[in-house]
Scaffold this active site. Structure first.
Site, PDB file in Angstrom:
ATOM      1  N   ASP A 292      50.425  35.487  40.002  1.00 19.24           N
ATOM      2  CA  ASP A 292      49.959  36.585  39.150  1.00 19.24           C
ATOM      3  C   ASP A 292      50.131  36.178  37.680  1.00 19.24           C
ATOM      4  O   ASP A 292      51.161  35.614  37.288  1.00 19.24           O
ATOM      5  CB  ASP A 292      50.769  37.850  39.445  1.00 19.24           C
ATOM      6  CG  ASP A 292      50.123  39.094  38.863  1.00 19.24           C
ATOM      7  OD1 ASP A 292      49.726  39.970  39.645  1.00 19.24           O
ATOM      8  OD2 ASP A 292      50.011  39.198  37.620  1.00 19.24           O
ATOM      9  N   ILE A 293      49.124  36.493  36.877  1.00 16.87           N
ATOM     10  CA  ILE A 293      49.144  36.084  35.466  1.00 16.87           C
ATOM     11  C   ILE A 293      50.122  36.926  34.628  1.00 16.87           C
ATOM     12  O   ILE A 293      50.545  36.512  33.555  1.00 16.87           O
ATOM     13  CB  ILE A 293      47.711  36.121  34.872  1.00 16.87           C
ATOM     14  CG1 ILE A 293      47.574  35.146  33.719  1.00 16.87           C
ATOM     15  CG2 ILE A 293      47.302  37.525  34.452  1.00 16.87           C
ATOM     16  CD1 ILE A 293      46.140  34.826  33.361  1.00 16.87           C
TER      17      ILE A 293
ATOM     18  N   ASN B 239      47.743  47.852  46.513  1.00 20.44           N
ATOM     19  CA  ASN B 239      47.158  49.064  45.930  1.00 20.44           C
ATOM     20  C   ASN B 239      45.683  49.161  46.298  1.00 20.44           C
ATOM     21  O   ASN B 239      44.986  48.140  46.355  1.00 20.44           O
ATOM     22  CB  ASN B 239      47.285  49.021  44.399  1.00 20.44           C
ATOM     23  CG  ASN B 239      48.717  48.925  43.939  1.00 20.44           C
ATOM     24  OD1 ASN B 239      49.592  49.565  44.501  1.00 20.44           O
ATOM     25  ND2 ASN B 239      48.978  48.113  42.918  1.00 20.44           N
TER      26      ASN B 239
ATOM     27  N   HIS C 280      43.840  42.716  47.491  1.00 18.01           N
ATOM     28  CA  HIS C 280      44.868  41.686  47.293  1.00 18.01           C
ATOM     29  C   HIS C 280      46.225  42.255  47.664  1.00 18.01           C
ATOM     30  O   HIS C 280      46.452  43.450  47.555  1.00 18.01           O
ATOM     31  CB  HIS C 280      44.895  41.186  45.840  1.00 18.01           C
ATOM     32  CG  HIS C 280      45.018  42.274  44.825  1.00 18.01           C
ATOM     33  ND1 HIS C 280      43.954  43.051  44.429  1.00 18.01           N
ATOM     34  CD2 HIS C 280      46.091  42.743  44.128  1.00 18.01           C
ATOM     35  CE1 HIS C 280      44.354  43.927  43.530  1.00 18.01           C
ATOM     36  NE2 HIS C 280      45.655  43.769  43.336  1.00 18.01           N
TER      37      HIS C 280
ATOM     38  N   HIS D 117      50.290  41.799  46.854  1.00 23.16           N
ATOM     39  CA  HIS D 117      51.288  41.205  45.958  1.00 23.16           C
ATOM     40  C   HIS D 117      52.497  40.775  46.796  1.00 23.16           C
ATOM     41  O   HIS D 117      52.985  41.567  47.618  1.00 23.16           O
ATOM     42  CB  HIS D 117      51.816  42.240  44.958  1.00 23.16           C
ATOM     43  CG  HIS D 117      50.803  42.809  44.020  1.00 23.16           C
ATOM     44  ND1 HIS D 117      50.724  42.438  42.704  1.00 23.16           N
ATOM     45  CD2 HIS D 117      49.838  43.750  44.187  1.00 23.16           C
ATOM     46  CE1 HIS D 117      49.758  43.126  42.096  1.00 23.16           C
ATOM     47  NE2 HIS D 117      49.209  43.930  42.980  1.00 23.16           N
TER      48      HIS D 117
HETATM   49  P1  5GP Z   1      46.624  45.608  40.993  1.00 25.49           P
HETATM   50  O1  5GP Z   1      47.148  46.394  39.847  1.00 25.49           O
HETATM   51  O2  5GP Z   1      45.121  45.681  41.068  1.00 25.49           O
HETATM   52  O3  5GP Z   1      47.285  45.869  42.298  1.00 25.49           O
HETATM   53  O4  5GP Z   1      46.999  44.110  40.654  1.00 25.49           O
HETATM   54  C1  5GP Z   1      46.173  43.236  39.969  1.00 25.49           C
HETATM   55  C2  5GP Z   1      47.025  42.071  39.523  1.00 25.49           C
HETATM   56  O5  5GP Z   1      46.145  41.019  39.109  1.00 25.49           O
HETATM   57  C3  5GP Z   1      47.928  42.384  38.327  1.00 25.49           C
HETATM   58  O6  5GP Z   1      49.283  42.182  38.702  1.00 25.49           O
HETATM   59  C4  5GP Z   1      47.473  41.408  37.244  1.00 25.49           C
HETATM   60  O7  5GP Z   1      48.535  40.861  36.499  1.00 25.49           O
HETATM   61  C5  5GP Z   1      46.745  40.334  38.044  1.00 25.49           C
HETATM   62  N1  5GP Z   1      45.672  39.677  37.315  1.00 25.49           N
HETATM   63  C6  5GP Z   1      44.698  40.296  36.577  1.00 25.49           C
HETATM   64  N2  5GP Z   1      43.878  39.367  36.061  1.00 25.49           N
HETATM   65  C7  5GP Z   1      44.324  38.154  36.488  1.00 25.49           C
HETATM   66  C8  5GP Z   1      43.876  36.816  36.272  1.00 25.49           C
HETATM   67  O8  5GP Z   1      42.884  36.543  35.583  1.00 25.49           O
HETATM   68  N3  5GP Z   1      44.588  35.840  36.876  1.00 25.49           N
HETATM   69  C9  5GP Z   1      45.677  36.090  37.650  1.00 25.49           C
HETATM   70  N4  5GP Z   1      46.309  35.058  38.188  1.00 25.49           N
HETATM   71  N5  5GP Z   1      46.139  37.349  37.862  1.00 25.49           N
HETATM   72  C10 5GP Z   1      45.460  38.356  37.291  1.00 25.49           C
END
Ligand code: 5GP
Length: 139
Positions: A32-33, A88, A101, A103
């Site tokens: 995760d970034i 989520n 996805h 985590h």
């Molecule tokens: P969500 O909030 O949708 O469950 O999680 C999305 C996750 O994707 C977040 O933790 C966010 O940091 C990660 N993320 C968003 N954009 C990028 C990206 O360009 N590269 C990577 N590696 N992670 C990303």
């Protein structure tokens, strides 16, 4: 219906870089970034489904199959003592990238992040009807 490519599709297609841990025909995993903890990993099906209920059984199977080994590898490489799996679905549920996805969030002895909630109280008579209703609508 055509949807704009998600960031994850662009990563899968090699258009954007990532720190990749694993890839097969159906699944990719990368760091995760904006990690909540060191080793915070995203496990992503290549199929671009916006939420788990829209994901094909084939991709879901591959996603599930990849998890135990990825969790073991993250634990071994980071020395984490425990981890949370978080998934989520939908903006209201905190999903910011509309592409399924999971985590993997490692936990360390000094970690302070929390996913705890105050337990509610079940109403058994309502719960029995609800369980039946959910079961009856499964396809
Ligand atoms: P969500 O909030 O949708 O469950 O999680 C999305 C996750 O994707 C977040 O933790 C966010 O940091 C990660 N993320 C968003 N954009 C990028 C990206 O360009 N590269 C990577 N590696 N992670 C990303």
């Amino acid at each position: 219906m055509s949807r704009e490519k998600t960031i994850f599709t662009r990563i899968i297609e090699g258009e954007l870089p990532c720190h990749k841990l694993f890839e097969d025909e159906y699944v990719i995993a990368f760091l995760d970034i904006q990690p909540l903890a060191r080793g915070h990993t995203l496990v992503v099906p290549k199929e671009s489904a916006p939420s788990m209920d829209k994901l094909s059984a084939e991709s879901a199977s591959a996603l599930g199959r990849s998890l135990p080994s990825l969790c073991r590898a993250v634990m071994r490489a980071t020395g984490a003592t425990a981890y949370n799996l978080l998934q989520n679905n939908g903006r209201e549920a905190g999903m910011s990238v509309p592409h399924v996805h999971i985590h993997i969030i490692p936990r360390y002895p000094d970690s302070t992040h929390s996913f705890l909630w105050g337990p509610g109280e079940i109403d058994h008579s309502e719960a029995s009807k609800l369980a039946e209703a959910i079961s009856a609508t499964m396809d």
